[in-house]
Design a protein around this motif. Sequence first.
Motif, short mmCIF file in Angstrom:
data_model
loop_
_atom_site.label_atom_id
_atom_site.label_comp_id
_atom_site.label_asym_id
_atom_site.label_seq_id
_atom_site.Cartn_x
_atom_site.Cartn_y
_atom_site.Cartn_z
N LEU A 276 51.25 9.92 16.90
CA LEU A 276 50.65 8.94 15.99
C LEU A 276 49.17 8.75 16.28
O LEU A 276 48.33 8.75 15.36
N LYS A 277 48.82 8.59 17.54
CA LYS A 277 47.42 8.34 17.91
C LYS A 277 46.53 9.55 17.58
O LYS A 277 45.39 9.39 17.15
N VAL A 278 47.06 10.74 17.77
CA VAL A 278 46.30 11.96 17.47
C VAL A 278 46.06 12.08 15.96
O VAL A 278 44.92 12.27 15.51
N TYR A 279 47.12 11.96 15.18
CA TYR A 279 46.98 12.06 13.72
C TYR A 279 46.11 10.93 13.17
O TYR A 279 45.32 11.13 12.24
N PHE A 280 46.25 9.73 13.73
CA PHE A 280 45.50 8.56 13.25
C PHE A 280 44.00 8.82 13.31
O PHE A 280 43.26 8.58 12.34
N GLU A 281 43.53 9.32 14.43
CA GLU A 281 42.09 9.60 14.57
C GLU A 281 41.64 10.68 13.58
O GLU A 281 40.53 10.64 13.07
N GLU A 282 42.52 11.63 13.31
CA GLU A 282 42.18 12.69 12.36
C GLU A 282 42.01 12.13 10.95
O GLU A 282 41.12 12.56 10.21
N PHE A 283 42.85 11.17 10.57
CA PHE A 283 42.84 10.63 9.20
C PHE A 283 41.77 9.57 8.97
O PHE A 283 41.40 9.31 7.83
N LEU A 284 41.30 8.92 10.02
CA LEU A 284 40.33 7.84 9.86
C LEU A 284 39.01 8.34 9.28
O LEU A 284 38.56 9.45 9.56
N LEU A 285 38.39 7.50 8.46
CA LEU A 285 37.02 7.76 8.05
C LEU A 285 36.13 7.77 9.28
O LEU A 285 36.39 7.05 10.26
N ASP A 286 35.05 8.55 9.23
CA ASP A 286 34.19 8.68 10.40
C ASP A 286 33.68 7.34 10.91
O ASP A 286 33.54 7.13 12.13
N VAL A 287 33.41 6.41 10.02
CA VAL A 287 32.84 5.12 10.42
C VAL A 287 33.82 4.30 11.26
O VAL A 287 33.41 3.40 12.01
N TYR A 288 35.13 4.64 11.20
CA TYR A 288 36.14 3.89 11.96
C TYR A 288 36.62 4.63 13.21
O TYR A 288 37.30 4.04 14.05
N LYS A 289 36.28 5.90 13.34
CA LYS A 289 36.83 6.70 14.44
C LYS A 289 36.45 6.10 15.80
O LYS A 289 35.31 5.69 16.02
#
Length: 318
Positions: A276-289
């Motif tokens: 979940l944590k790996v995929y979450f960072e991939e899907f986030l907009l750059d401003v939220y990463k």
Amino acid sequence: MDLVIGIDIGGTKTKIGLVDKDGNCLIKKNFRTKEYPDLNAYLDQAKGVVDSLLGELDVEANILGCGIGAPNASSKKGTIENAANLLWKGSTPILEKFKEKMPMPMRIMNDASAAALGEMLFGNGRNMTDFIIVTLGTGFGAGIVANGQLIDGYDGFAGELGHIDMTIGDGRMTGLGVPGGLEAYVSATGLKRTIMFMLSKYMDDSKFRDISYNGLHGEEITKAAEEGDPIALKAFDFTAKIMAQALANFTAFTQPEAFVLMGGLMQSGKWLTDPLKVYFEEFLLDVYKGKVKIMTSGMPGKDAAICGAAALIWENHR
């Protein structure tokens, strides 16, 4: 000792406990919700459990009131409205009926919103002004805190994120009939359905080929993942990816500091949270990463829902 009755009405179990001002559940019991399809019989059972708890308590209690968390509960109307995972359909005047059995100060709220309030008072939300609680049990619930305020909504139904249409290919329906809806994939029930989906999609050897859907339990899926069962691992990865996409989308609404996860599905631990944590960072907009945490509840796991319900009363006695 001042105490509050906390009642969590779940699709599978109803949990009832007595909670002190620090969020400690001193004593608790549960019973199976679905064994009481008649509302009056259910209320009698709940009242009996409360009486039993008070009788077994080894201190003198001053009961300040009762907080109730339930799916599809309106804090404004005091009703449960067409809950997907409960047997009582239509508009159920649950607060009014409970007060007839137990006359005392009483509040009801959507269970996930109540959990968010509990996290604000007793858990990891004490030092956060922006976070989203995600409850992963029979269904998928969410409680939203933004700018230090619980978002309850115009009619008390804010946070029904489990029924957002994810437009996933197979169009699996939620309990409210939403095709491709999130909780049909990301919940204890959804994980079981995904195991069956993976068995049909892949030919890998798996212990689940000899288990029926009704005989399948969440803890068995976790144990199978620990043993390297390929179907279990695929199911967790599939679930984590869908959940990550949803959480990334939710981030764009309120930009929470954290998602706080709780509920029965969280007993699967790293098998869900690591991918979940790996995929979450991939899907986030750059401003939220790199800015949004994924964490577990700061309230004791098995008591979190009870303490969240009790927080509805404790909020007014701080």
